[in-house]
Write a protein that holds these residues in place. Structure first.
Motif, mmCIF file in Angstrom:
data_model
loop_
_atom_site.group_PDB
_atom_site.id
_atom_site.type_symbol
_atom_site.label_atom_id
_atom_site.label_comp_id
_atom_site.label_asym_id
_atom_site.label_seq_id
_atom_site.Cartn_x
_atom_site.Cartn_y
_atom_site.Cartn_z
ATOM 1 N N GLN A 7 62.558 -62.467 -14.308
ATOM 2 C CA GLN A 7 61.170 -62.064 -14.527
ATOM 3 C C GLN A 7 61.041 -61.233 -15.799
ATOM 4 O O GLN A 7 61.842 -60.331 -16.055
ATOM 5 C CB GLN A 7 60.686 -61.249 -13.318
ATOM 6 C CG GLN A 7 59.196 -60.950 -13.358
ATOM 7 C CD GLN A 7 58.753 -60.060 -12.213
ATOM 8 O OE1 GLN A 7 59.535 -59.271 -11.687
ATOM 9 N NE2 GLN A 7 57.495 -60.178 -11.830
ATOM 10 N N ARG A 11 58.426 -55.988 -10.795
ATOM 11 C CA ARG A 11 59.347 -55.289 -9.916
ATOM 12 C C ARG A 11 60.769 -55.828 -9.978
ATOM 13 O O ARG A 11 61.726 -55.089 -9.778
ATOM 14 C CB ARG A 11 58.846 -55.331 -8.472
ATOM 15 C CG ARG A 11 57.783 -54.286 -8.158
ATOM 16 C CD ARG A 11 57.170 -54.475 -6.792
ATOM 17 N NE ARG A 11 56.838 -55.873 -6.572
ATOM 18 C CZ ARG A 11 57.528 -56.693 -5.805
ATOM 19 N NH1 ARG A 11 58.553 -56.266 -5.150
ATOM 20 N NH2 ARG A 11 57.164 -57.951 -5.679
ATOM 21 N N ASP A 50 57.483 -64.713 -13.124
ATOM 22 C CA ASP A 50 58.233 -65.009 -11.900
ATOM 23 C C ASP A 50 57.765 -66.296 -11.207
ATOM 24 O O ASP A 50 58.587 -67.086 -10.743
ATOM 25 C CB ASP A 50 58.219 -63.816 -10.923
ATOM 26 C CG ASP A 50 56.824 -63.423 -10.471
ATOM 27 O OD1 ASP A 50 55.836 -63.858 -11.082
ATOM 28 O OD2 ASP A 50 56.729 -62.686 -9.474
ATOM 29 N N GLU A 142 44.254 -56.506 -5.017
ATOM 30 C CA GLU A 142 43.866 -55.291 -4.288
ATOM 31 C C GLU A 142 42.451 -54.813 -4.554
ATOM 32 O O GLU A 142 41.915 -54.029 -3.782
ATOM 33 C CB GLU A 142 44.851 -54.144 -4.584
ATOM 34 C CG GLU A 142 46.250 -54.357 -4.020
ATOM 35 C CD GLU A 142 47.186 -55.064 -4.988
ATOM 36 O OE1 GLU A 142 46.702 -55.617 -6.016
ATOM 37 O OE2 GLU A 142 48.402 -55.099 -4.713
ATOM 38 N N ASP A 155 48.843 -59.309 0.135
ATOM 39 C CA ASP A 155 49.582 -59.172 -1.117
ATOM 40 C C ASP A 155 50.909 -58.458 -0.873
ATOM 41 O O ASP A 155 51.175 -57.976 0.234
ATOM 42 C CB ASP A 155 48.741 -58.407 -2.152
ATOM 43 C CG ASP A 155 49.226 -58.630 -3.589
ATOM 44 O OD1 ASP A 155 50.046 -59.549 -3.825
ATOM 45 O OD2 ASP A 155 48.796 -57.878 -4.489
ATOM 46 N N ILE A 156 51.705 -58.413 -1.918
ATOM 47 C CA ILE A 156 53.020 -57.791 -1.846
ATOM 48 C C ILE A 156 52.891 -56.268 -1.773
ATOM 49 O O ILE A 156 52.157 -55.664 -2.544
ATOM 50 C CB ILE A 156 53.858 -58.193 -3.085
ATOM 51 C CG1 ILE A 156 54.167 -59.692 -3.068
ATOM 52 C CG2 ILE A 156 55.131 -57.380 -3.185
ATOM 53 C CD1 ILE A 156 54.957 -60.161 -1.869
ATOM 54 N N VAL A 157 53.633 -55.681 -0.836
ATOM 55 C CA VAL A 157 53.678 -54.237 -0.691
ATOM 56 C C VAL A 157 55.128 -53.807 -0.845
ATOM 57 O O VAL A 157 56.033 -54.374 -0.226
ATOM 58 C CB VAL A 157 53.158 -53.789 0.699
ATOM 59 C CG1 VAL A 157 53.193 -52.269 0.821
ATOM 60 C CG2 VAL A 157 51.750 -54.305 0.941
ATOM 61 N N SER A 158 55.339 -52.809 -1.692
ATOM 62 C CA SER A 158 56.688 -52.282 -1.847
ATOM 63 C C SER A 158 56.653 -50.818 -1.417
ATOM 64 O O SER A 158 56.950 -50.481 -0.282
ATOM 65 C CB SER A 158 57.126 -52.491 -3.293
ATOM 66 O OG SER A 158 58.337 -51.880 -3.530
ATOM 67 N N SER A 159 56.222 -49.932 -2.296
ATOM 68 C CA SER A 159 56.099 -48.519 -1.905
ATOM 69 C C SER A 159 54.830 -48.284 -1.087
ATOM 70 O O SER A 159 54.747 -47.335 -0.318
ATOM 71 C CB SER A 159 56.058 -47.644 -3.150
ATOM 72 O OG SER A 159 54.887 -47.931 -3.893
ATOM 73 N N GLY A 160 53.823 -49.117 -1.293
ATOM 74 C CA GLY A 160 52.542 -48.947 -0.605
ATOM 75 C C GLY A 160 51.529 -48.185 -1.440
ATOM 76 O O GLY A 160 50.373 -48.029 -1.040
ATOM 77 N N SER A 161 51.939 -47.729 -2.626
ATOM 78 C CA SER A 161 51.017 -46.893 -3.408
ATOM 79 C C SER A 161 49.844 -47.680 -3.978
ATOM 80 O O SER A 161 48.750 -47.130 -4.125
ATOM 81 C CB SER A 161 51.773 -46.138 -4.502
ATOM 82 O OG SER A 161 52.393 -47.031 -5.367
ATOM 83 N N THR A 162 50.032 -48.961 -4.267
ATOM 84 C CA THR A 162 48.901 -49.766 -4.777
ATOM 85 C C THR A 162 47.813 -49.883 -3.708
ATOM 86 O O THR A 162 46.623 -49.780 -3.998
ATOM 87 C CB THR A 162 49.373 -51.168 -5.225
ATOM 88 O OG1 THR A 162 50.415 -51.014 -6.184
ATOM 89 C CG2 THR A 162 48.236 -51.965 -5.853
HETATM 90 C C1 PRP Z 1 53.023 -56.471 -6.281
HETATM 91 C C2 PRP Z 1 51.602 -56.323 -5.790
HETATM 92 C C3 PRP Z 1 51.217 -54.943 -6.233
HETATM 93 C C4 PRP Z 1 52.522 -54.198 -6.224
HETATM 94 C C5 PRP Z 1 52.663 -53.360 -4.981
HETATM 95 O O1 PRP Z 1 53.040 -57.037 -7.552
HETATM 96 O O2 PRP Z 1 50.755 -57.310 -6.351
HETATM 97 O O3 PRP Z 1 50.686 -54.994 -7.532
HETATM 98 O O4 PRP Z 1 53.577 -55.165 -6.255
HETATM 99 O O5 PRP Z 1 53.729 -52.439 -5.100
HETATM 100 P P1 PRP Z 1 53.626 -50.996 -4.451
HETATM 101 O O6 PRP Z 1 53.434 -51.185 -2.963
HETATM 102 O O7 PRP Z 1 54.963 -50.356 -4.759
HETATM 103 O O8 PRP Z 1 52.483 -50.280 -5.067
HETATM 104 P P2 PRP Z 1 54.360 -57.770 -8.137
HETATM 105 O O9 PRP Z 1 55.347 -56.752 -8.565
HETATM 106 O O10 PRP Z 1 54.818 -58.782 -7.145
HETATM 107 O O11 PRP Z 1 53.893 -58.434 -9.466
HETATM 108 P P3 PRP Z 1 52.944 -59.697 -9.727
HETATM 109 O O12 PRP Z 1 51.900 -59.650 -8.643
HETATM 110 O O13 PRP Z 1 52.413 -59.428 -11.082
HETATM 111 O O14 PRP Z 1 53.825 -60.903 -9.675
#
Ligand code: PRP
Ligand code: ZN
Ligand code: MG
Length: 210
Positions: A7, A11, A50, A142, A155-162
């Protein structure tokens, strides 16, 4: 020479580059270049979106790639997977505005949901017997509820801060994801041998981290 697609920014980028470096593979990076060659291993690195990586690997434009399982499964490209890499863990989740009286998945019946992962979301809704309108958008998912485009998002959640910064509450986990190494099915003997050497190093790095 083996061509690896990773990528360009996001992330997965940092973690992918870190793994390659930990494998003892040196290369020079520049934020402006989309391609770089290792100085001590027969590897060329391509920096791509990606979402495009599974397609490029399937077509043989790149020989191997590092991508999220979320993207791989969404695109129906699971057959390219070689192995899970254990980093960039995240989840694909449904979220609603935090003031919403959401109780369970049946509350999404007939609602509009914005996502970049329509296939993963559709299978989840089918499994739960819920019919909803899926609006596919490629980014900034979001903000969809706050501009009146959707009732919920997936959508994708990692830390949840978005989610938090957009006033959203995670209500269902649809899919668990991590980085995965993928490869074209028809590598020639020379490329297969380089891939085997790379996998050997990746396994050594993984063992050292345990
Ligand atoms: C994801 C998602 C949010 C972020 C959430 O994007 O769309 O923007 O990660 O992360 P957080 O929970 O830590 O705040 P991603 O990195 O997959 O990029 P892309 O959508 O541009 O492919
Ligand atoms: Zn993406
Ligand atoms: Mg994003």
């Amino acid at each position: 020479m083996l061509r690896l697609a990773i990528q360009k920014s996001g992330r997965l980028s940092e973690d992918s580059l870190k793994l390659i470096r930990e494998c003892g593979i040196s290369f020079i990076t520049s934020s402006l270049k989309l391609k770089t060659e290792s100085t001590n291993f027969p590897l060329e690195i391509l920096y791509l979106r990606d979402d495009d990586i599974p397609g490029y690997v399937a077509d043989g434009v790149a020989d191997i790639g590092i991508v999220g399982e979320n993207v791989l499964v969404e695109e129906g490209m699971q057959h390219l997977a070689v192995e899970q890499l254990g980093f960039s863990k995240c989840r694909l989740s449904l979220a609603v505005p935090k003031g919403d009286p959401y109780e369970d998945i049946s509350d999404l019946q007939g609602k509009n949901i914005a996502t970049s992962y329509p296939n993963l979301l559709q299978s989840y809704l089918d499994e739960k017997g819920v019919q909803a309108h899926i609006h596919t958008i490629s980014g900034s998912v979001e903000i969809a509820p706050s501009i009146g485009l959707a009732d919920a998002i997936c959508d994708i959640v990692s830390s949840g801060s978005t989610l938090i910064s957009n006033g959203l509450r995670e209500v269902e986990r649809v899919f668990k994801s991590q980085a995965v190494l993928i490869a074209n099915g028809g590598l020639n003997a020379e490329k297969q041998e380089i891939l085997n050497k790379l996998l050997f190093r990746i396994h050594a790095v993984q063992r050292a981290q345990k």
